[in-house]
Design an enzyme around this catalytic site. Structure first.
Site, PDB file in Angstrom:
ATOM      1  N   GLY A  36     -13.365   1.139   0.932  1.00 44.05           N
ATOM      2  CA  GLY A  36     -11.915   1.383   0.833  1.00 44.05           C
ATOM      3  C   GLY A  36     -11.622   2.456  -0.218  1.00 44.05           C
ATOM      4  O   GLY A  36     -10.881   3.416   0.051  1.00 44.05           O
ATOM      5  N   HIS A  37     -12.238   2.310  -1.399  1.00 47.84           N
ATOM      6  CA  HIS A  37     -12.042   3.326  -2.444  1.00 47.84           C
ATOM      7  C   HIS A  37     -12.587   4.684  -1.984  1.00 47.84           C
ATOM      8  O   HIS A  37     -11.982   5.728  -2.219  1.00 47.84           O
ATOM      9  CB  HIS A  37     -12.791   2.936  -3.726  1.00 47.84           C
ATOM     10  CG  HIS A  37     -12.336   1.657  -4.348  1.00 47.84           C
ATOM     11  ND1 HIS A  37     -13.109   0.526  -4.369  1.00 47.84           N
ATOM     12  CD2 HIS A  37     -11.186   1.336  -4.982  1.00 47.84           C
ATOM     13  CE1 HIS A  37     -12.470  -0.435  -4.989  1.00 47.84           C
ATOM     14  NE2 HIS A  37     -11.292   0.018  -5.373  1.00 47.84           N
ATOM     15  N   GLN A 153       2.041  -3.331  -4.070  1.00 47.70           N
ATOM     16  CA  GLN A 153       1.751  -2.407  -5.172  1.00 47.70           C
ATOM     17  C   GLN A 153       2.195  -0.978  -4.822  1.00 47.70           C
ATOM     18  O   GLN A 153       2.773  -0.270  -5.648  1.00 47.70           O
ATOM     19  CB  GLN A 153       0.245  -2.453  -5.461  1.00 47.70           C
ATOM     20  CG  GLN A 153      -0.264  -1.363  -6.381  1.00 47.70           C
ATOM     21  CD  GLN A 153      -1.709  -1.578  -6.793  1.00 47.70           C
ATOM     22  OE1 GLN A 153      -1.983  -2.411  -7.638  1.00 47.70           O
ATOM     23  NE2 GLN A 153      -2.640  -0.831  -6.226  1.00 47.70           N
ATOM     24  N   MET A 184     -11.666  -4.872   3.134  1.00 51.44           N
ATOM     25  CA  MET A 184     -12.604  -4.677   2.022  1.00 51.44           C
ATOM     26  C   MET A 184     -11.867  -4.912   0.704  1.00 51.44           C
ATOM     27  O   MET A 184     -10.734  -4.477   0.524  1.00 51.44           O
ATOM     28  CB  MET A 184     -13.163  -3.271   2.060  1.00 51.44           C
ATOM     29  CG  MET A 184     -13.997  -3.074   3.281  1.00 51.44           C
ATOM     30  SD  MET A 184     -15.402  -2.037   2.944  1.00 51.44           S
ATOM     31  CE  MET A 184     -16.132  -2.014   4.569  1.00 51.44           C
TER      32      MET A 184
HETATM   33  O1  PAF Z   1      -5.290  -1.362  -7.122  1.00 53.97           O
HETATM   34  C1  PAF Z   1      -5.939  -1.367  -8.187  1.00 53.97           C
HETATM   35  O2  PAF Z   1      -7.169  -1.283  -8.198  1.00 53.97           O
HETATM   36  C2  PAF Z   1      -5.200  -1.476  -9.503  1.00 53.97           C
HETATM   37  O3  PAF Z   1      -4.092  -2.299  -9.404  1.00 53.97           O
HETATM   38  C3  PAF Z   1      -4.820  -0.102 -10.109  1.00 53.97           C
HETATM   39  C4  PAF Z   1      -3.831   0.628  -9.220  1.00 53.97           C
HETATM   40  C5  PAF Z   1      -6.071   0.744 -10.300  1.00 53.97           C
HETATM   41  C6  PAF Z   1      -4.154  -0.311 -11.471  1.00 53.97           C
HETATM   42  O4  PAF Z   1      -5.000  -0.960 -12.362  1.00 53.97           O
END
Ligand code: PAF
Length: 282
Positions: A36-37, A153, A184
């Site tokens: 995902g990242h 978020q 994921m």
């Molecule tokens: O989604 C995340 O991994 C966290 O909430 C973030 C945006 C890096 C902030 O710590």
């Protein structure tokens, strides 16, 4: 890839990049990087001259009794994973530098932060908004990338960017899933084999909800059906919320419309999992 440990050093680099009119794409993470990242990083690479990733397990977004201490941290493996992606800078600050003694300033995006996950994780989104605001101030990216899995978020960050006049484009990328549909997440590593299997019920419930909404079922009925499906799975310990919501306000959808958010947060064993899908009905 250069690893930068302090805001001051990061700012110097940013100043230089801006002087050269380079566009900056930023991917904030808490590490334990997964596909995902990596999809966010790929997109940032495609869109920008320079890609910056941050790794920081942000203590102030974890509540009492949550998993801050056991949150997976493996910096070397993370570096190994992204080293071939052409990331230009990895910002890896220390908590003592970002939150020195006497630190007292927090960002609270009202209203949206109190709904869905906010009801079960008081203070969580205040912690998220604060760290993202700080990172945006240090890095001044042109674009920042977030995954749709953390849908609430993304709404909160978009609101903050609008309200605080940040000149940053927020780009939300699709949730990346395992072959059986499980979204994921760094927290999937907490699941035992049996729990991992049970977790597939989340995607099943989301997809059934989508099917019913597209068949013009009443959203309240769909919410009931989703909860029934989740309750059938023995290893689901606690359903925090599950149902059909308005994708802009996050309020429960009580009447038929064209756009819905189906969102779920539940615990399997001690592991809290979230997932969602957006549904458009013609
Ligand atoms: O989604 C995340 O991994 C966290 O909430 C973030 C945006 C890096 C902030 O710590």
């Amino acid at each position: 890839m250069e690893i930068i440990r302090t805001p001051r050093m990061m700012r110097e680099i940013i100043k230089d990049l801006k002087a050269k009119s380079k566009s900056i794409g930023f991917v904030p993470t808490m590490g334990a990087l997964h596909e995902g990242h990596l999809s966010l990083i790929r997109r940032a690479k495609d869109d920008n001259d320079i890609t910056i990733v941050s790794i920081f397990v942000n203590p102030i977004q974890f509540g009492k009794g949550e998993d801050f201490d056991r949150y997976p941290r493996d910096f070397d493996t993370d570096c190994e994973k992204i080293k071939n992606f052409g990331v230009d800078y990895l910002f890896y600050p220390d908590a003592k530098i970002l939150y020195p003694e006497g630190y007292s300033t927090f960002v609270n995006v009202e209203n949206l932060s109190n709904k869905l996950c906010g009801k079960f994780r008081p203070g969580h989104f205040r912690g998220v908004a604060t760290i993202v605001c700080k990172l945006f101030n240090i890095i001044s990216p042109n674009r920042a990338y977030f995954g749709q899995k953390d849908y609430q978020q993304t709404l909160i960050i978009k609101r903050m960017v609008e309200d605080l006049n940040f000149d940053i484009e927020i780009i939300v990328c699709p949730t990346v899933r395992e072959v059986d549909g499980l979204a994921m997440s760094s927290r999937n590593s907490y699941l035992s084999e049996k729990e991992r299997e049970a977790a597939t019920v989340i995607y099943k419930a989301l997809k059934e909800g989508e099917r019913l909404l597209k068949a013009h079922e009443d959203p309240r009925e769909v919410t009931n059906k989703i909860n029934e499906i989740l309750k059938e799975e023995r290893l689901v310990k606690e359903i925090q919320y599950a149902g059909v919501f308005d994708p802009l306000t996050l309020d429960e959808a009580k009447e038929k419309k064209n756009n819905y958010l189906i969102a779920i947060a539940l615990k399997i064993g001690d592991t809290r999992l979230i997932d969602n899908i957006l549904v458009e009905v013609n």
